[in-house]
Enzyme design. Structure first.
Site, PDB file in Angstrom:
ATOM      1  CG  HIS A 285      -2.142  -0.824   1.061  1.00 28.49           C
ATOM      2  ND1 HIS A 285      -3.408  -0.368   1.337  1.00 28.49           N
ATOM      3  CD2 HIS A 285      -2.290  -2.089   0.594  1.00 28.49           C
ATOM      4  CE1 HIS A 285      -4.288  -1.313   1.057  1.00 28.49           C
ATOM      5  NE2 HIS A 285      -3.638  -2.374   0.626  1.00 28.49           N
TER       6      HIS A 285
ATOM      7  CE1 TYR B 264      -5.919   3.794  11.012  1.00 25.10           C
ATOM      8  CE2 TYR B 264      -5.124   4.217   8.786  1.00 25.10           C
ATOM      9  CZ  TYR B 264      -5.032   3.525   9.986  1.00 25.10           C
ATOM     10  OH  TYR B 264      -4.042   2.589  10.146  1.00 25.10           O
TER      11      TYR B 264
ATOM     12  N   PRO C 200      -4.701   0.708  18.619  1.00 20.06           N
ATOM     13  CG  PRO C 200      -6.611  -0.456  17.999  1.00 20.06           C
ATOM     14  CD  PRO C 200      -5.956   0.188  19.174  1.00 20.06           C
TER      15      PRO C 200
ATOM     16  CE  LYS D 269       3.799   3.429  13.313  1.00 19.63           C
ATOM     17  NZ  LYS D 269       4.078   2.838  12.015  1.00 19.63           N
TER      18      LYS D 269
ATOM     19  CE1 TYR E  57      -1.164   4.116   9.234  1.00 26.76           C
ATOM     20  CE2 TYR E  57      -0.148   3.218   7.246  1.00 26.76           C
ATOM     21  CZ  TYR E  57      -1.175   3.213   8.191  1.00 26.76           C
ATOM     22  OH  TYR E  57      -2.186   2.307   8.082  1.00 26.76           O
TER      23      TYR E  57
HETATM   24  C1  PHB Z   1      -6.179  -4.018  10.511  1.00 30.59           C
HETATM   25  O1  PHB Z   1      -6.192  -4.252   9.310  1.00 30.59           O
HETATM   26  O2  PHB Z   1      -6.563  -4.868  11.333  1.00 30.59           O
HETATM   27  C2  PHB Z   1      -5.703  -2.700  10.986  1.00 30.59           C
HETATM   28  C3  PHB Z   1      -5.200  -1.795  10.060  1.00 30.59           C
HETATM   29  C4  PHB Z   1      -4.757  -0.561  10.495  1.00 30.59           C
HETATM   30  C5  PHB Z   1      -4.830  -0.228  11.838  1.00 30.59           C
HETATM   31  C6  PHB Z   1      -5.333  -1.137  12.760  1.00 30.59           C
HETATM   32  C7  PHB Z   1      -5.774  -2.382  12.330  1.00 30.59           C
HETATM   33  O3  PHB Z   1      -4.420   0.995  12.235  1.00 30.59           O
END
Ligand code: PHB
Ligand code: APR
Length: 391
Positions: A72, A201, A293, A297, A385
């Site tokens: 990505h 997000y 989450p 990280k 990130y």
């Molecule tokens: C996930 O795909 O489970 C996931 C992706 C990004 C995050 C947290 C969880 O920030």
């Protein structure tokens, strides 16, 4: 039984340490409380920093990751209906992240371990650490009703947040830093195509949401919930309807609904224990720290701890030098705190905080507007990130 290193916990931290030590000819045994099936049934996050991918290559277990992982080079942040694309590749001079589930990383590490004929004790009960401040630390456990004892030179505490290792350190020798957030994440896994390839997000007036994926056929979605909520309150129908309502209007048509294959609620917490060493016990991964989450990280910090710890252990056994193990805690904590800061910052930006004043809400909105208007701010986000360099 005698070995050089005992590793407590067969999550990604413990297994990765075992693999890196094995590659360098150091003997280690891994002791895990649960069964291997139980460990593999846990669904966790799935975004790997570029540096972590490189570490897995070094460990010799990145073959399937390169076949099945999805590279990505950007993601979206949506604030109300306002969408901002973060072009990770452009902002970081070519860096990317790879979407590949933690469960898959664990599976690859397990397979490498069994192929190499290395010992992992699953189902170990009453794990107990003895004489950890001596030169002969020991680990005792019960298996099939029999007590076993392993004598080691070094012990790695990779047994997660609720493990026995951190709890074995006297309270006066460890300091804990913590922030608990007033909400949780409801996660759903479903075999439906993701709403889009790039992660989203989102901060919606009703709460945070995250659109992620495991493959082009499997989606992973999250919704902000209250801390006392339970999955029984969330039928699939309620989940999909709520997610649909939080999505930007133009994306709703792209949402494919379907039966969930996993549903769970996790609380959000920031936590760090310091230092990461007591005698000959060394903490790594979730045993030492927790991040919310947001920003993915958790697994990545576990990997950087293990990179530092494996190098320190190798130096100890191969060069007979304690310099690395003496410096481990300080070195790992410096990167851990940066991960803590970033996860806290992303969590503050993207969630609805029940106690927020109208001033706090304006500041949150301004944070997003600033990010939107400033390439420098976006660069800071992108750099964190994709993962800060290990050194
Ligand atoms: C996930 O795909 O489970 C996931 C992706 C990004 C995050 C947290 C969880 O920030
Ligand atoms: N004895 C032996 N094993 C134990 C004990 C114990 N007393 N207590 C816990 N364990 C095991 C758990 O069953 C688990 O398999 O230790 C393992 C710890 O694994 P994780 O919790 O996955 O922690 P870690 O390997 O550090 O991985 C960190 O996991 O929670 C996510 O977000 C986190 O992605 C990050 C990653």
């Amino acid at each position: 039984m005698k070995t050089q290193v005992v590793i407590i916990g067969a999550g990604p931290s413990g297994l990765l340490l075992g693999q890196l030590l094995y590659k360098n000819g150091i003997d280690a045994i891994v002791i895990e409380r649960q069964s291997s099936e139980y460990v593999l049934a846990r669904i966790r996050a799935g975004v790997l920093e570029q540096v972590m991918v490189e570490l897995l290559e070094e460990a010799g277990i990145a073959q399937r990751l390169h076949q099945e992982g999805l590279v990505h080079d950007g993601f979206d942040i949506v604030f109300n209906q306002d969408r901002l694309h973060i072009d990770l590749k452009e902002l970081t001079g070519g860096k990317t992240v790879t979407v590949y589930g933690q469960t898959e990383v664990t599976k690859d590490l397990m397979q490498a371990r069994s192929k190499a004929g290395l010992t992992t004790v699953y189902g170990a009960q009453d794990v107990e650490l003895v004489d950890i401040d001596s030169h002969n630390p020991k680990v005792r456990y019960t298996l099939d009703g029999k007590t076993h004892e392993v004598v080691a030179e070094l012990i790695a505490g990779c047994d997660g947040f609720h493990g026995v290792c951190r709890a074995s350190i006297p309270k006066s020798s460890i300091q804990e830093f913590e922030r608990v957030y007033p909400f949780g994440w409801l996660g759903v896994l479903a075999d439906v195509p993701p709403v889009q390839h790039d992660l989203i997000y989102g901060n919606h007036p009703d709460g945070f949401y995250l659109c992620s994926l495991r493959s082009e056929r499997r989606s992973r979605y999250y919704l902000q919930t209250t801390t006392n909520d339970s999955v029984e309150n969330w039928s699939d129908e309620r989940f999909w309807d709520t997610l649909e309502q939080r999505l930007p209007i133009d994306l709703r048509v792209s949402l494919t609904k379907g039966p969930s294959i996993e549903k769970s609620i996790a609380p959000l917490r920031s936590f760090v224990a310091e230092p990461l060493r007591y005698g000959n016990l060394f903490l790594a991964g979730d045993a030492a720290h927790i991040v919310p989450p947001t920003g993915a990280k958790g697994l990545n910090l576990a990997a950087s701890d293990i990179r530092y710890l494996s190098r320190a252990f190798i130096e100890y056994f191969k060069d007979k030098s304690s310099a690395g193990i003496d410096f481990y805690s300080q070195k790992a904590l410096s990167r851990i705190w940066k991960g803590e800061r970033f996860s806290w910052w992303m969590s503050m930006l993207l969630h609805q905080f029940p106690e927020n004043s109208s001033f706090d809400k304006k500041i949150q909105e301004t944070e997003f507007n600033y990010l939107k208007s400033s390439e420098a701010a976006q660069r800071v986000l992108a750099e964190n990130y994709v993962g800060l360099s290990y050194d």
